[in-house]
Scaffold this motif. Structure first.
Motif, PDB file in Angstrom:
ATOM      1  N   THR A  50       6.055  13.756  -4.476  1.00 49.07           N
ATOM      2  CA  THR A  50       4.627  13.539  -4.226  1.00 49.07           C
ATOM      3  C   THR A  50       3.818  13.531  -5.517  1.00 49.07           C
ATOM      4  OG1 THR A  50       4.144  15.901  -3.906  1.00 49.07           O
ATOM      5  CG2 THR A  50       4.792  14.635  -1.950  1.00 49.07           C
ATOM      6  N   ASN A  51       4.461  13.712  -6.649  1.00 53.26           N
ATOM      7  CA  ASN A  51       3.802  13.685  -7.951  1.00 53.26           C
ATOM      8  C   ASN A  51       4.056  12.380  -8.690  1.00 53.26           C
ATOM      9  OD1 ASN A  51       2.303  15.951  -8.201  1.00 53.26           O
ATOM     10  ND2 ASN A  51       3.494  16.857  -9.837  1.00 53.26           N
ATOM     11  N   LYS A  52       4.347  11.352  -7.983  1.00 53.62           N
ATOM     12  CA  LYS A  52       4.591  10.049  -8.594  1.00 53.62           C
ATOM     13  C   LYS A  52       3.456   9.095  -8.228  1.00 53.62           C
ATOM     14  CE  LYS A  52       9.601  10.395  -8.756  1.00 53.62           C
ATOM     15  NZ  LYS A  52       9.617  10.916 -10.085  1.00 53.62           N
ATOM     16  N   GLU A  53       3.122   8.238  -9.148  1.00 52.51           N
ATOM     17  CA  GLU A  53       2.042   7.282  -8.910  1.00 52.51           C
ATOM     18  C   GLU A  53       2.328   6.412  -7.685  1.00 52.51           C
ATOM     19  OE1 GLU A  53      -0.667   5.198 -12.018  1.00 52.51           O
ATOM     20  OE2 GLU A  53       1.152   3.986 -11.790  1.00 52.51           O
ATOM     21  N   SER A  54       3.580   6.041  -7.487  1.00 49.87           N
ATOM     22  CA  SER A  54       3.923   5.212  -6.331  1.00 49.87           C
ATOM     23  C   SER A  54       3.571   5.917  -5.021  1.00 49.87           C
ATOM     24  CB  SER A  54       5.406   4.843  -6.352  1.00 49.87           C
ATOM     25  OG  SER A  54       6.203   6.011  -6.393  1.00 49.87           O
ATOM     26  N   PHE A  55       3.719   7.241  -4.983  1.00 46.99           N
ATOM     27  CA  PHE A  55       3.333   8.001  -3.793  1.00 46.99           C
ATOM     28  C   PHE A  55       1.812   7.993  -3.644  1.00 46.99           C
ATOM     29  CE2 PHE A  55       1.904  11.891  -1.747  1.00 46.99           C
ATOM     30  CZ  PHE A  55       2.603  11.846  -0.547  1.00 46.99           C
ATOM     31  N   CYS A  59      -0.991   4.518   0.093  1.00 46.40           N
ATOM     32  CA  CYS A  59      -1.943   4.159   1.146  1.00 46.40           C
ATOM     33  C   CYS A  59      -2.981   3.212   0.557  1.00 46.40           C
ATOM     34  CB  CYS A  59      -2.592   5.401   1.753  1.00 46.40           C
ATOM     35  SG  CYS A  59      -3.682   6.301   0.651  1.00 46.40           S
ATOM     36  N   HIS A  60      -3.442   2.289   1.383  1.00 48.60           N
ATOM     37  CA  HIS A  60      -4.320   1.246   0.851  1.00 48.60           C
ATOM     38  C   HIS A  60      -5.666   1.802   0.399  1.00 48.60           C
ATOM     39  CE1 HIS A  60      -7.157   0.683   4.239  1.00 48.60           C
ATOM     40  NE2 HIS A  60      -6.166   1.118   4.970  1.00 48.60           N
ATOM     41  N   GLU A  61      -6.080   2.976   0.899  1.00 45.51           N
ATOM     42  CA  GLU A  61      -7.345   3.554   0.450  1.00 45.51           C
ATOM     43  C   GLU A  61      -7.327   3.782  -1.054  1.00 45.51           C
ATOM     44  OE1 GLU A  61      -5.563   4.905   2.954  1.00 45.51           O
ATOM     45  OE2 GLU A  61      -6.804   4.618   4.718  1.00 45.51           O
ATOM     46  N   MET A  62      -6.205   4.239  -1.574  1.00 45.92           N
ATOM     47  CA  MET A  62      -6.083   4.468  -3.010  1.00 45.92           C
ATOM     48  C   MET A  62      -5.762   3.166  -3.740  1.00 45.92           C
ATOM     49  SD  MET A  62      -6.737   7.565  -3.664  1.00 45.92           S
ATOM     50  CE  MET A  62      -7.842   7.840  -2.300  1.00 45.92           C
ATOM     51  N   LYS A  63      -4.790   2.418  -3.226  1.00 47.63           N
ATOM     52  CA  LYS A  63      -4.328   1.207  -3.906  1.00 47.63           C
ATOM     53  C   LYS A  63      -5.446   0.172  -4.045  1.00 47.63           C
ATOM     54  CE  LYS A  63      -0.544  -2.070  -3.945  1.00 47.63           C
ATOM     55  NZ  LYS A  63       0.678  -2.515  -3.299  1.00 47.63           N
ATOM     56  N   ASP A  64      -6.233   0.002  -2.996  1.00 45.87           N
ATOM     57  CA  ASP A  64      -7.261  -1.038  -3.004  1.00 45.87           C
ATOM     58  C   ASP A  64      -8.591  -0.587  -3.596  1.00 45.87           C
ATOM     59  OD1 ASP A  64      -5.377  -2.605  -1.779  1.00 45.87           O
ATOM     60  OD2 ASP A  64      -6.196  -2.352   0.239  1.00 45.87           O
ATOM     61  N   ASN A  65      -8.725   0.675  -3.887  1.00 42.34           N
ATOM     62  CA  ASN A  65     -10.000   1.177  -4.407  1.00 42.34           C
ATOM     63  C   ASN A  65      -9.831   1.770  -5.802  1.00 42.34           C
ATOM     64  OD1 ASN A  65     -11.901   0.705  -2.125  1.00 42.34           O
ATOM     65  ND2 ASN A  65     -10.400   1.923  -1.032  1.00 42.34           N
ATOM     66  N   VAL A  66      -9.529   3.052  -5.889  1.00 48.07           N
ATOM     67  CA  VAL A  66      -9.508   3.703  -7.203  1.00 48.07           C
ATOM     68  C   VAL A  66      -8.374   3.237  -8.100  1.00 48.07           C
ATOM     69  CG1 VAL A  66     -10.851   5.736  -6.573  1.00 48.07           C
ATOM     70  CG2 VAL A  66      -8.406   5.725  -6.182  1.00 48.07           C
ATOM     71  N   TYR A  67      -7.212   2.918  -7.530  1.00 49.18           N
ATOM     72  CA  TYR A  67      -6.109   2.449  -8.382  1.00 49.18           C
ATOM     73  C   TYR A  67      -6.440   1.083  -8.969  1.00 49.18           C
ATOM     74  CZ  TYR A  67      -1.588   1.013 -10.123  1.00 49.18           C
ATOM     75  OH  TYR A  67      -0.575   0.577 -10.944  1.00 49.18           O
ATOM     76  N   LYS A  68      -7.040   0.232  -8.183  1.00 56.17           N
ATOM     77  CA  LYS A  68      -7.411  -1.098  -8.663  1.00 56.17           C
ATOM     78  C   LYS A  68      -8.404  -0.987  -9.826  1.00 56.17           C
ATOM     79  CE  LYS A  68      -8.829  -5.543  -6.830  1.00 56.17           C
ATOM     80  NZ  LYS A  68      -9.288  -6.283  -5.662  1.00 56.17           N
ATOM     81  N   TYR A  70      -8.745   1.614 -11.842  1.00 60.88           N
ATOM     82  CA  TYR A  70      -8.020   2.239 -12.952  1.00 60.88           C
ATOM     83  C   TYR A  70      -7.161   1.216 -13.701  1.00 60.88           C
ATOM     84  CZ  TYR A  70      -3.625   4.411 -14.541  1.00 60.88           C
ATOM     85  OH  TYR A  70      -2.485   4.737 -15.219  1.00 60.88           O
ATOM     86  N   SER A  71      -6.519   0.323 -12.962  1.00 59.09           N
ATOM     87  CA  SER A  71      -5.594  -0.625 -13.589  1.00 59.09           C
ATOM     88  C   SER A  71      -6.296  -1.847 -14.183  1.00 59.09           C
ATOM     89  CB  SER A  71      -4.531  -1.069 -12.587  1.00 59.09           C
ATOM     90  OG  SER A  71      -5.113  -1.772 -11.508  1.00 59.09           O
ATOM     91  N   GLU A  72      -7.595  -1.951 -14.006  1.00 55.12           N
ATOM     92  CA  GLU A  72      -8.351  -3.069 -14.578  1.00 55.12           C
ATOM     93  C   GLU A  72      -9.138  -2.607 -15.808  1.00 55.12           C
ATOM     94  OE1 GLU A  72     -10.806  -4.472 -11.389  1.00 55.12           O
ATOM     95  OE2 GLU A  72      -9.162  -5.534 -10.419  1.00 55.12           O
ATOM     96  N   ALA A  85      -1.574   7.118 -18.708  1.00 54.21           N
ATOM     97  CA  ALA A  85      -1.789   8.290 -17.856  1.00 54.21           C
ATOM     98  C   ALA A  85      -1.754   7.810 -16.415  1.00 54.21           C
ATOM     99  CB  ALA A  85      -3.133   8.930 -18.168  1.00 54.21           C
ATOM    100  N   THR A  86      -0.908   8.413 -15.603  1.00 58.62           N
ATOM    101  CA  THR A  86      -0.811   8.021 -14.197  1.00 58.62           C
ATOM    102  C   THR A  86      -1.646   8.966 -13.337  1.00 58.62           C
ATOM    103  OG1 THR A  86       1.145   9.383 -13.820  1.00 58.62           O
ATOM    104  CG2 THR A  86       1.516   7.104 -14.565  1.00 58.62           C
ATOM    105  N   CYS A  87      -1.756   8.671 -12.054  1.00 58.21           N
ATOM    106  CA  CYS A  87      -2.576   9.487 -11.134  1.00 58.21           C
ATOM    107  C   CYS A  87      -2.288  10.983 -11.274  1.00 58.21           C
ATOM    108  CB  CYS A  87      -2.363   9.050  -9.692  1.00 58.21           C
ATOM    109  SG  CYS A  87      -2.651   7.296  -9.368  1.00 58.21           S
TER     110      CYS A  87
END
Length: 199
Positions: A50-55, A59-68, A70-72, A85-87
């Protein structure tokens, strides 16, 4: 007179364990150690999974919002040194006690996901300020512990910093401020309805 039936394997094992002998105490001790190692290993494996960025972005709430966000074009995602630095680097302490406390706190985030509180972009933005303030308060309370895994005021070469950054870091050290006091929005967009005194 008929012979009594030979006890089965488990009955013999139980008889050996419960009889007060050195063998039974050794068996109990060894069994306890093996069980403890297996349970601890399993628990630790789950925590590390559960300490990996892939985890984190599963969920799309993270992938489509804050991760997007962060990666831009953020310095923590792409930079001249290639260190990313990962999540978990920013949101989960490395020390065991604080890490476990953070995992317990994260159950609130799971509740929000299950209940659908932030399952659309609109709902996420509606709750963004509250979530951000909660995270900023947590980071301020622990003196930006996760930031300090990589950055410390004492190891900064202020002579290589731009004049504004140098002055800000000197003031931060003098006023006993922490990283998050000045660096909100370093990896994610600031909430649109953010009060001026928090910017």
């Amino acid at each position: 007179m008929a012979d009594s039936p030979t006890p089965g394997f488990f009955a013999r094992c139980w008889r050996t364990i419960k009889s007060p002998s050195r063998l039974s105490l050794g068996t109990l001790l060894l069994g306890g150690i093996v069980t403890g190692v297996i349970l601890w290993g399993g628990f630790n494996t789950v925590v590390e999974m559960t300490n990996k960025e892939s985890f984190c972005i599963s969920c799309h709430e993270m992938k489509d919002n804050v991760y997007k966000e962060y990666s831009e074009n953020t310095i923590h995602y792409t930079n001249r040194t290639g260190v990313r630095a990962t999540c978990p680097d920013c949101h989960v302490p490395k020390e065991w006690g604080p890490k476990m406390l953070r995992k317990i706190q994260a159950s609130r985030e799971l509740y929000g996901k299950v209940m659908g509180t932030v399952d659309t972009r609109e709902k996420f933005e509606e709750h963004r300020l509250t979530m951000a303030q909660r995270e900023w308060a947590r980071m301020k309370a622990n003196d930006s512990l996760e930031c300090r895994n990589c950055h410390t005021l004492g190891s900064m070469d202020k002579e290589k910093q731009k004049p504004r950054a140098k002055k800000s870091h000197e003031l931060a050290a003098k006023n006993n401020e922490t990283c998050i006091d000045c660096h909100k929005g370093i990896a994610h967009h600031k909430p649109k309805n953010m009060p001026e005194d928090e910017e």
